[in-house]
Scaffold this motif. Structure first.
Motif, PDB file in Angstrom:
ATOM      1  N   UNK A 157       0.815  -1.212   0.000  1.00 14.63           N
ATOM      2  CA  UNK A 157       0.000   0.000   0.000  1.00 14.63           C
ATOM      3  C   UNK A 157       0.850   1.264   0.000  1.00 14.63           C
ATOM      4  N   UNK A 158       2.064   1.209   0.524  1.00 13.70           N
ATOM      5  CA  UNK A 158       2.989   2.328   0.305  1.00 13.70           C
ATOM      6  C   UNK A 158       3.283   2.441  -1.184  1.00 13.70           C
ATOM      7  N   UNK A 159       3.415   1.292  -1.842  1.00 14.48           N
ATOM      8  CA  UNK A 159       3.605   1.290  -3.290  1.00 14.48           C
ATOM      9  C   UNK A 159       2.441   1.912  -4.037  1.00 14.48           C
ATOM     10  N   UNK A 160       1.203   1.723  -3.531  1.00 14.01           N
ATOM     11  CA  UNK A 160       0.038   2.353  -4.168  1.00 14.01           C
ATOM     12  C   UNK A 160       0.128   3.872  -4.104  1.00 14.01           C
ATOM     13  N   UNK A 161       0.579   4.388  -2.975  1.00 17.47           N
ATOM     14  CA  UNK A 161       0.716   5.835  -2.859  1.00 17.47           C
ATOM     15  C   UNK A 161       1.802   6.341  -3.811  1.00 17.47           C
ATOM     16  N   UNK A 162       2.875   5.590  -3.948  1.00 18.87           N
ATOM     17  CA  UNK A 162       3.927   5.973  -4.889  1.00 18.87           C
ATOM     18  C   UNK A 162       3.399   5.927  -6.319  1.00 18.87           C
ATOM     19  N   UNK A 163       2.520   4.968  -6.615  1.00 18.45           N
ATOM     20  CA  UNK A 163       1.911   4.912  -7.944  1.00 18.45           C
ATOM     21  C   UNK A 163       0.998   6.105  -8.188  1.00 18.45           C
ATOM     22  N   UNK A 164       0.315   6.553  -7.149  1.00 20.77           N
ATOM     23  CA  UNK A 164      -0.525   7.755  -7.290  1.00 20.77           C
ATOM     24  C   UNK A 164       0.329   8.976  -7.589  1.00 20.77           C
ATOM     25  N   UNK A 165       1.473   9.053  -6.941  1.00 16.96           N
ATOM     26  CA  UNK A 165       2.396  10.164  -7.228  1.00 16.96           C
ATOM     27  C   UNK A 165       2.896  10.090  -8.659  1.00 16.96           C
ATOM     28  N   UNK A 166       3.285   8.900  -9.095  1.00 17.89           N
ATOM     29  CA  UNK A 166       3.805   8.724 -10.450  1.00 17.89           C
ATOM     30  C   UNK A 166       2.754   9.052 -11.508  1.00 17.89           C
TER      31      UNK A 166
END
Length: 562
Positions: free
Chosen positions: A264-273
């Protein structure tokens, strides 16, 4: 012994031949039976000045006593009129002059009231005021019942007339409104009732509202919503951001294994990307949602890092909520998680039987559905309350911002068994949310998945405590009925609660459906939840999705067209 309400501006009698009821006394629908029920009762009426949050005015207090029956308490009812406010505010209580405890089960300051006597009510329509996922519908006809409230509008007395009646302040009772053959009523009820000690007088904080003077039905309901907001000190937090559901992304976006702290930290990074965070913050909800079907043990009740890790929701390098919350906040996100209200882990119940209803775990071994537990927490127990205060204090220190309360109906316990002997079912239910609000603070984001399952009525009893009520069952799709429920509660949306129709997938629908969904959820809801992974956001989805932000912050919602 009847009550009449007159519109002073027009001189029209709006309500006549109304009576009171409590604990079954006076509740008869037949007028003669009602008169016989109260035949030996004595009545007193006093008038006194009143001044509170609604302004200055006058309050009439009605007492009813049956002197020939020593076992009966004195029933109390109040009726307040405020300057420049076209509504009646009603309350209730009892004076227990007996030598034993009594339990107040129900009370109705107004029952069987005849609407606009001598007048034909034409083109009559009603709107129910249920909560959560109970359908909200406009219907014709002179008979209707609803949790919380009702609105009636019609043509009568030479023009448009509207009436709104129902619960106002919520603390210890559910409220119910009724209409039968042009007679209205409302009542406060609870399965356990409020215990009142011998020699004590009890005035409920719970109150009712009746407006017979505002002719426009939209304006009448909006006044009611504002009154509810004031009475319950309701200030639902604005969801100026989407909430990504870790469970839904894994289950509905075809990405299993997402619902853990690392992914889910990865999901937030995907939202940033993807560029989403250029326009809005993003809340990420980790859902520790294990169930009892293995060996009966889950995370529930323990609510600590060790158990959340044991069941695979907190994983390295974020094996504590403090680490995970910090990682989410470092990426400008909002950390969110999930609690099951009344479904304790077996090993927790065995370790702390005193935290359970009746202090009893003797039915722990009985096979049951996860959301129909036979052993459940007692939110009025001082030791369990201390435990919950420690849980919420720790999570606040960790940086947790939002809580989804799942299966809240498991906290609605009509069988009682509360350590607090005076507690009602409604009071004990509210305690689960009150403790969280107290511990996480006024800025915390609290959600009630109010689906009315297992026979629990869809009530507004959490007004002033939670920010959001979910108003649809589990569904990542978009159908018109979702919009109707929230849209026809516009007068409470953003004013008393935010409403939302579960998490939505937006990557696998047409552009037309996606834009319609985002537009209508924005107009009729207080928030947008996502079941689509940010890894699936295309530039076109980002463009459409971010048009919904920033969300407006004012406590009102667009009126429906009809």
């Amino acid at each position: 012994r009847s009550i009449t309400v007159t519109d002073a501006a027009s001189g029209a009698v709006m309500v006549d031949d109304a009576w009171v009821a409590a604990d079954g006394w006076g509740g008869e629908s037949d007028k003669k039976a009602r008169q016989d029920s109260f035949k030996n009762w004595t009545t007193t009426l006093t008038v006194e000045p009143v001044e509170d949050a609604f302004g200055k005015g006058q309050r009439a207090v009605l007492t009813m006593t049956e002197p020939k029956r020593a076992a009966l308490p004195t029933y109390l009812f109040s009726y307040a009129l405020y300057d420049n406010t076209g509504a009646v505010f009603m309350g209730f209580g009892i004076r227990n002059q007996t030598t034993r405890e009594v339990r107040l089960m129900s009370a109705a300051p107004m029952s069987g009231a005849e609407l606009m006597p001598g007048t034909t009510l034409e083109s009559l329509l009603t709107l129910n005021g249920a909560a959560g996922a109970e359908a909200t519908k406009v219907r014709s006809g002179p008979e209707r019942t609803s949790p919380n409230s009702l609105m009636l509008t019609c043509t009568a007395q030479g023009g448009r007339r509207s009436v709104v009646w129902g619960g106002l302040c919520y603390k210890e009772f559910g409220k119910y409104a009724s209409l039968g053959k042009n007679r209205l009523g409302f009542s406060a009820q609870d399965p356990v009732g409020r215990l009142v000690d011998a020699g004590k007088t009890y005035w409920a904080e719970d109150t009712f509202y009746l407006d017979v003077t505002t002719t426009d039905p939209f304006a009448a309901l909006e006044k009611y919503g504002r009154a509810m907001r004031l009475a319950n000190h309701a200030k639902p937090n604005v969801y100026d951001f989407p909430v990504l559901c870790g469970w839904a992304v894994g289950a509905l976006s075809g990405l299993p294994g997402v619902n853990n702290s690392r992914k889910l930290v990865g999901e937030l990074e995907a939202a940033q990307k993807a560029g989403v965070t250029k326009y809005t913050k993003v809340a990420i909800r980790l859902e520790p949602d294990s169930y009892c079907y293995g060996n009966g043990n889950t995370e529930q009740g323990w609510w600590d890092d060790a158990h959340w890790s044991q069941f695979g929701h907190l994983v390295p390098p974020y094996e504590t909520f403090a680490k995970w919350c910090a990682a989410i906040k470092e990426r400008d996100g909002i950390p969110y998680t999930y609690f099951q209200v009344g479904m304790p882990s077996d090993d927790y119940a065995r370790a702390f039987p005193g935290h359970m209803l009746f202090n009893d775990i003797s039915r722990l071994q009985v096979k049951h559905s996860h959301h129909q537990p036979l052993v459940s927490y007692d939110y009025t127990d001082p030791e369990f309350q201390k435990h919950m205060q420690e849980v919420w204090s720790r999570l606040r220190k960790d940086g947790m911002r939002g809580i989804k309360f799942d299966y809240p109906e498991t906290g609605w316990r009509p069988e009682g068994g509360f350590e607090n002997r005076h507690a009602t079912t409604a009071f004990a239910y509210r305690e689960s949310f009150r403790l969280c609000r107290e511990g996480l603070g006024p800025e915390a984001l609290l959600d009630e998945r109010n689906l009315g399952e297992s026979g629990r009525p869809c009530l507004d009893v959490t007004a002033g405590l939670v920010d959001t009520q979910r108003n649809w069952g589990d569904s990542n799709e978009f159908v018109p009925g979702m919009i109707t429920i929230g849209g026809l509660r516009w007068y409470k949306n953003r004013t008393v609660f935010n409403y939302y129709p579960d998490s939505k997938t937006i990557h696998n629908c047409s552009k037309e459906i996606r834009q319609s969904m985002l537009t209508m959820v924005y107009l009729t809801s207080g928030r947008i939840d996502l079941a689509t992974s940010f890894t699936l956001f295309t530039p076109e989805i980002v463009h459409d999705f971010t048009r919904a932000y920033p969300a407006y912050r004012e406590p009102f919602t667009a009126r429906p067209l009809d």
